[in-house]
Design an enzyme around this catalytic site. Structure first.
Site, PDB file in Angstrom:
ATOM      1  N   THR A 150      39.901  34.738  32.139  1.00 10.93           N
ATOM      2  CA  THR A 150      39.272  33.748  31.255  1.00 10.93           C
ATOM      3  C   THR A 150      38.481  32.726  32.059  1.00 10.93           C
ATOM      4  OG1 THR A 150      39.691  32.140  29.501  1.00 10.93           O
ATOM      5  CG2 THR A 150      41.290  32.207  31.257  1.00 10.93           C
TER       6      THR A 150
ATOM      7  N   ASN B 243      38.257  29.777  30.489  1.00 12.41           N
ATOM      8  CA  ASN B 243      38.683  28.618  29.720  1.00 12.41           C
ATOM      9  C   ASN B 243      40.041  28.115  30.245  1.00 12.41           C
ATOM     10  OD1 ASN B 243      39.757  26.960  27.697  1.00 12.41           O
ATOM     11  ND2 ASN B 243      38.621  28.026  26.089  1.00 12.41           N
TER      12      ASN B 243
ATOM     13  N   GLU C 265      32.977  40.728  28.265  1.00 17.29           N
ATOM     14  CA  GLU C 265      33.099  40.724  26.803  1.00 17.29           C
ATOM     15  C   GLU C 265      32.233  41.780  26.127  1.00 17.29           C
ATOM     16  OE1 GLU C 265      33.304  37.110  24.287  1.00 17.29           O
ATOM     17  OE2 GLU C 265      35.149  36.812  25.388  1.00 17.29           O
TER      18      GLU C 265
ATOM     19  N   ASP D 212      41.350  36.834  23.227  1.00 19.01           N
ATOM     20  CA  ASP D 212      40.172  36.470  22.462  1.00 19.01           C
ATOM     21  C   ASP D 212      40.647  35.741  21.219  1.00 19.01           C
ATOM     22  OD1 ASP D 212      37.299  36.594  22.472  1.00 19.01           O
ATOM     23  OD2 ASP D 212      37.462  37.751  20.633  1.00 19.01           O
ATOM     24  N   SER D 213      39.989  34.634  20.916  1.00 17.79           N
ATOM     25  CA  SER D 213      40.448  33.853  19.766  1.00 17.79           C
ATOM     26  C   SER D 213      39.259  33.309  18.997  1.00 17.79           C
ATOM     27  CB  SER D 213      41.354  32.715  20.236  1.00 17.79           C
ATOM     28  OG  SER D 213      40.797  32.065  21.338  1.00 17.79           O
TER      29      SER D 213
ATOM     30  N   PHE E  15      40.891  21.027  22.737  1.00 14.44           N
ATOM     31  CA  PHE E  15      39.547  21.494  23.072  1.00 14.44           C
ATOM     32  C   PHE E  15      38.930  22.172  21.845  1.00 14.44           C
ATOM     33  CE2 PHE E  15      39.973  26.175  23.466  1.00 14.44           C
ATOM     34  CZ  PHE E  15      41.345  26.293  23.368  1.00 14.44           C
TER      35      PHE E  15
ATOM     36  N   LYS F  60      50.666  21.444  18.022  1.00 13.45           N
ATOM     37  CA  LYS F  60      49.829  22.577  18.453  1.00 13.45           C
ATOM     38  C   LYS F  60      50.594  23.452  19.451  1.00 13.45           C
ATOM     39  CE  LYS F  60      45.565  24.288  20.196  1.00 13.45           C
ATOM     40  NZ  LYS F  60      44.453  24.235  21.116  1.00 13.45           N
TER      41      LYS F  60
ATOM     42  N   HIS G  59      48.004  29.419  16.952  1.00 12.54           N
ATOM     43  CA  HIS G  59      47.752  30.863  17.053  1.00 12.54           C
ATOM     44  C   HIS G  59      48.094  31.372  18.454  1.00 12.54           C
ATOM     45  CE1 HIS G  59      44.485  28.426  18.347  1.00 12.54           C
ATOM     46  NE2 HIS G  59      43.697  29.412  18.713  1.00 12.54           N
TER      47      HIS G  59
HETATM   48  P1  ITT Z   1      37.086  33.270  27.620  1.00 13.60           P
HETATM   49  O1  ITT Z   1      36.352  34.247  26.712  1.00 13.60           O
HETATM   50  O2  ITT Z   1      36.492  33.156  28.984  1.00 13.60           O
HETATM   51  O3  ITT Z   1      38.574  33.494  27.620  1.00 13.60           O
HETATM   52  P2  ITT Z   1      36.212  31.345  25.632  1.00 13.60           P
HETATM   53  O4  ITT Z   1      36.396  29.875  25.434  1.00 13.60           O
HETATM   54  O5  ITT Z   1      34.808  31.900  25.598  1.00 13.60           O
HETATM   55  O6  ITT Z   1      36.923  31.784  26.982  1.00 13.60           O
HETATM   56  P3  ITT Z   1      36.828  32.944  23.309  1.00 13.60           P
HETATM   57  O7  ITT Z   1      35.699  33.890  23.523  1.00 13.60           O
HETATM   58  O8  ITT Z   1      38.148  33.494  22.913  1.00 13.60           O
HETATM   59  O9  ITT Z   1      37.129  32.066  24.595  1.00 13.60           O
HETATM   60  O10 ITT Z   1      36.309  31.851  22.287  1.00 13.60           O
HETATM   61  C1  ITT Z   1      37.119  31.228  21.447  1.00 13.60           C
HETATM   62  C2  ITT Z   1      36.508  29.908  21.037  1.00 13.60           C
HETATM   63  O11 ITT Z   1      37.198  29.514  19.854  1.00 13.60           O
HETATM   64  C3  ITT Z   1      36.751  28.832  22.083  1.00 13.60           C
HETATM   65  O12 ITT Z   1      35.673  28.669  22.962  1.00 13.60           O
HETATM   66  C4  ITT Z   1      36.948  27.598  21.194  1.00 13.60           C
HETATM   67  O13 ITT Z   1      35.704  27.030  20.855  1.00 13.60           O
HETATM   68  C5  ITT Z   1      37.585  28.188  19.953  1.00 13.60           C
HETATM   69  N1  ITT Z   1      39.059  28.132  20.076  1.00 13.60           N
HETATM   70  C6  ITT Z   1      39.908  29.127  20.417  1.00 13.60           C
HETATM   71  N2  ITT Z   1      41.169  28.684  20.486  1.00 13.60           N
HETATM   72  C7  ITT Z   1      41.105  27.388  20.185  1.00 13.60           C
HETATM   73  C8  ITT Z   1      42.060  26.361  20.114  1.00 13.60           C
HETATM   74  O14 ITT Z   1      43.335  26.582  20.402  1.00 13.60           O
HETATM   75  N3  ITT Z   1      41.648  25.142  19.793  1.00 13.60           N
HETATM   76  C9  ITT Z   1      40.363  24.893  19.506  1.00 13.60           C
HETATM   77  N4  ITT Z   1      39.376  25.775  19.566  1.00 13.60           N
HETATM   78  C10 ITT Z   1      39.753  27.023  19.912  1.00 13.60           C
END
Ligand code: ITT
Length: 203
Positions: A15, A17, A44, A73-74, A148, A170, A175
């Site tokens: 990741t 993130n 991705e 992925d979320s 975030f 949280k 999730h």
């Molecule tokens: P990686 O793909 O590198 O893991 P990313 O931030 O791009 O990091 P995702 O593609 O899974 O991750 O994107 C999910 C987005 O959804 C993320 O950037 C946030 O904007 C939002 N998101 C996911 N989980 C969240 C949470 O717990 N709280 C708030 N926003 C969330």
């Protein structure tokens, strides 16, 4: 002296993130598992399902790295927007932020939404996906605080403030917390089965 705890098992989390890493490590600590962040540029795929994105990315990454790893992925799925931003959550957040989602819902009374997390764990036995969901609604305004992404506008069901104002809530029912809890339990059961002495065959 209390017995020394064995060193935590380490697993890569692919990741970019760091928030995901921190939240996931807090959940996995009691399971004696530690995630190590590995940058994941360019892995991705395009799909309309977070489960598929996580599964295929984990599969592809394992073929190259050959070590146990996780891809997560979320996304935020807003009912009145037919699931948008969903798998596009990261890109949409970068482009329009929380304010953009509020603008799209400006005249909308139906504000139900859910966060979904798909965690794909890959090792030599293949890939397994763990899913976590939290239901809630989109707030009328942005509440800056902890967390975030869309945390400042997502109010979990049963509460009146968004995740950004409720970090302890949280940490327990997000999730991500739900998906990583299932994963932690799965790994604990796996370790139990592995360490169980084998019964001798009787004739
Ligand atoms: P990686 O793909 O590198 O893991 P990313 O931030 O791009 O990091 P995702 O593609 O899974 O991750 O994107 C999910 C987005 O959804 C993320 O950037 C946030 O904007 C939002 N998101 C996911 N989980 C969240 C949470 O717990 N709280 C708030 N926003 C969330």
């Amino acid at each position: 002296m209390p017995p020394k705890r064995p060193r935590p098992s380490r697993i890569f989390l692919l990741t970019s993130n760091r928030h995901k890493l921190e939240e996931a490590n807090a959940i996995l600590k009691p399971y004696n598992l530690k995630l190590i962040q590995k940058p994941a540029k360019g892995i991705e795929i395009q799909s309309d399902s977070v489960e598929e994105v996580a599964r295929v990315c984990a599969q592809n990454a394992y073929r190259v790295l050959r070590v146990p790893l996780i891809v997560e992925d979320s996304g935020l799925f807003v009912q009145a927007l037919r699931g948008f931003p969903g798998v596009y959550s990261a890109a949409i957040y970068t482009q329009v932020g929380c304010e953009g989602i509020l603008r799209l819902l400006a005249q909308e009374r139906q504000r139900s939404a859910r966060f979904v997390c798909a965690l794909a764990y890959a090792d030599r036995n293949g890939v397994r996906v763990f899913r976590g969901v939290v239901h809630g609604r989109i707030s009328p305004r942005v509440y800056r605080g902890a967390g975030f992404g869309y945390d400042p506008i997502f109010i979990p069901m049963g509460y009146s403030k968004p995740f950004s104002a409720l970090p302890d809530v949280k940490a327990k029912l997000s999730h991500r917390a739900r998906a990583f809890e299932s994963f932690g339990r799965f790994m604990a059961n796996k370790a139990k089965t592995k360490n169980k002495p084998k019964k001798k065959k009787t004739r």
